[in-house]
Design an enzyme around this catalytic site. Structure first.
Site, PDB file in Angstrom:
ATOM      1  N   GLN A   1      30.262   4.922   6.752  1.00  0.00           N
ATOM      2  CA  GLN A   1      29.007   5.568   7.132  1.00  0.00           C
ATOM      3  C   GLN A   1      28.807   6.898   6.400  1.00  0.00           C
ATOM      4  O   GLN A   1      28.144   7.804   6.909  1.00  0.00           O
ATOM      5  CB  GLN A   1      28.962   5.781   8.648  1.00  0.00           C
ATOM      6  N   SER A   2      29.317   6.977   5.194  1.00  0.00           N
ATOM      7  CA  SER A   2      29.229   8.218   4.418  1.00  0.00           C
ATOM      8  C   SER A   2      27.786   8.609   4.116  1.00  0.00           C
ATOM      9  O   SER A   2      27.026   7.853   3.501  1.00  0.00           O
ATOM     10  CB  SER A   2      29.994   8.053   3.108  1.00  0.00           C
ATOM     11  N   ASN A   3      27.415   9.824   4.516  1.00  0.00           N
ATOM     12  CA  ASN A   3      26.105  10.376   4.148  1.00  0.00           C
ATOM     13  C   ASN A   3      26.022  10.620   2.659  1.00  0.00           C
ATOM     14  O   ASN A   3      24.988  10.402   2.020  1.00  0.00           O
ATOM     15  CB  ASN A   3      25.860  11.683   4.893  1.00  0.00           C
TER      16      ASN A   3
ATOM     17  N   ALA B   1      27.668   9.022   0.229  1.00  0.00           N
ATOM     18  CA  ALA B   1      27.535   7.764  -0.508  1.00  0.00           C
ATOM     19  C   ALA B   1      26.097   7.264  -0.453  1.00  0.00           C
ATOM     20  O   ALA B   1      25.535   6.826  -1.465  1.00  0.00           O
ATOM     21  CB  ALA B   1      28.492   6.718   0.068  1.00  0.00           C
TER      22      ALA B   1
ATOM     23  N   ALA C   1      33.470   7.194   3.504  1.00  0.00           N
ATOM     24  CA  ALA C   1      33.707   6.251   4.588  1.00  0.00           C
ATOM     25  C   ALA C   1      32.527   5.284   4.672  1.00  0.00           C
ATOM     26  O   ALA C   1      31.517   5.454   4.005  1.00  0.00           O
ATOM     27  CB  ALA C   1      33.889   7.001   5.903  1.00  0.00           C
TER      28      ALA C   1
END
Length: 328
Positions: free
Chosen positions: A73-75, A77, A71
């Site tokens: 705000q993916s941690n 990624a 997403a």
């Protein structure tokens, strides 16, 4: 090495285990928290434990470009972008969202660390993200690159080794603390963290309860997915192991308004924990899961459990885009 499998050494390990004194007194239980938000600053959270195995595998296979998804705000990624920068690898992130989103939190860090970003719609992400990553891989190969795909959350067989490793770390810490945990509790967002802990519990025949709180989809979905991950992981280990997959415990009912969307009571809970325990939970994973755990205990569940360890999986960068949702 873990069971003969190489990994990178990126995280600050072992992460500490702390007793939550006020909550313990309130609930009349021994409540502990494992601070996997302390794995690092740029590398913070649970994802780096998985990436230590995944990226080592990529490097061993001669890859020079990482592709993954998440997403906005993916941690995961963000952590992948950081690792790629550290090792001089290219990085493409397939993110659910659009370019008009505020440049904040993890998305800001993705850009800061130089990742290439491909935005996709919610529907494309839900149903076509793997196809999109494969297409990206083929395009990069035509340009002479050697790309390597890491699935969502690094949740596959080799990624799950990160939390098998964490489980063994916990066993060592139990001895030094002079305590044996009855249960280990964690948020479940893609399944790999739970799968590694569950597999560790099975291999060591520790008889702890491994309890997950799903923050997306359903408990039924994740039970199936965790079974798949355990099956993917076992062939990587050196030896034959008997694993019972019948007692996977995922507690539904705390997804709330949806993945990464918060209710007022969840945000108020995060605020109370910050002010009473001096710990910052993230709004997507640990905030929802810990809220669920405390709520279940207060509703009379888990009366058979006395010593409970909750794993803080990090993700605090994701709280900053939600700052206007808190009533401070």
């Amino acid at each position: 090495m873990l069971y003969g499998i190489e990994k990178l050494n990126l995280a600050n390990l072992p992460t500490p285990i702390e007793k939550l004194t006020k909550i313990s007194e309130l609930l009349d239980k021994n409540m502990y928290i494992k601070r996997d938000d302390y794995t690092g600053l740029e590398f913070s959270g649970n994802k780096i434990r998985k990436l230590e195995f995944s990226v080592k595998d990529a490097i061993n296979k001669g890859a020079n470009h990482l592709i993954t998804c998440g997403a906005i705000q993916s941690n995961h990624a963000r952590a992948t972008a950081v690792v790629a920068a550290k090792f001089g690898l290219g990085c493409t992130l397939v993110l659910k969202g659009n370019e008009t989103d505020d440049l904040d939190g993890n998305y800001f860090l993705d850009k800061l660390f130089g990742a290439e970003i491909t935005f996709v719609s919610a529907d494309d992400y839900a149903f076509r993200r793997n196809e999109i990553m494969e297409n990206t891989k083929e395009q990069l190969k035509k340009l002479g690159m050697k790309p390597y795909i890491i699935p969502e959350g690094a949740s596959n067989g080799i990624g799950s080794l990160g939390y098998l490793n964490c489980y063994e770390e916990i066993l060592i810490q139990e001895k030094s603390l002079g305590i044996e945990f009855d249960a280990i509790v964690v948020a479940v967002g893609s399944g790999g963290t739970y799968a590694g802990l569950y597999l560790g519990n099975q291999l060591h025949k520790s008889n702890k309860k491994i309890i997950g709180f799903n923050v997306s989809s359903t408990a039924e979905h994740f039970i199936g997915r965790i079974c798949e991950l355990v099956d993917e992981t076992l062939p990587l280990l050196d030896g034959n192991y008997d694993v019972n997959k019948e007692d996977i415990k995922i507690i539904d009912g705390y997804v709330g308004r949806g993945y990464a969307i918060n209710r007022v009571e969840e945000l108020e809970f995060i605020e109370r924990i910050a002010q009473n325990e001096g710990i910052l939970l993230d709004p997507v994973y640990s905030g929802k899961a810990f809220y669920g755990l405390i709520n279940e205990i207060q509703n009379g569940k888990f009366n058979d459990l006395k010593n409970i360890l909750f794993i803080h999986t990090g993700g605090q960068f994701g709280i900053f885009p939600k700052k206007n949702s808190f009533e401070l």
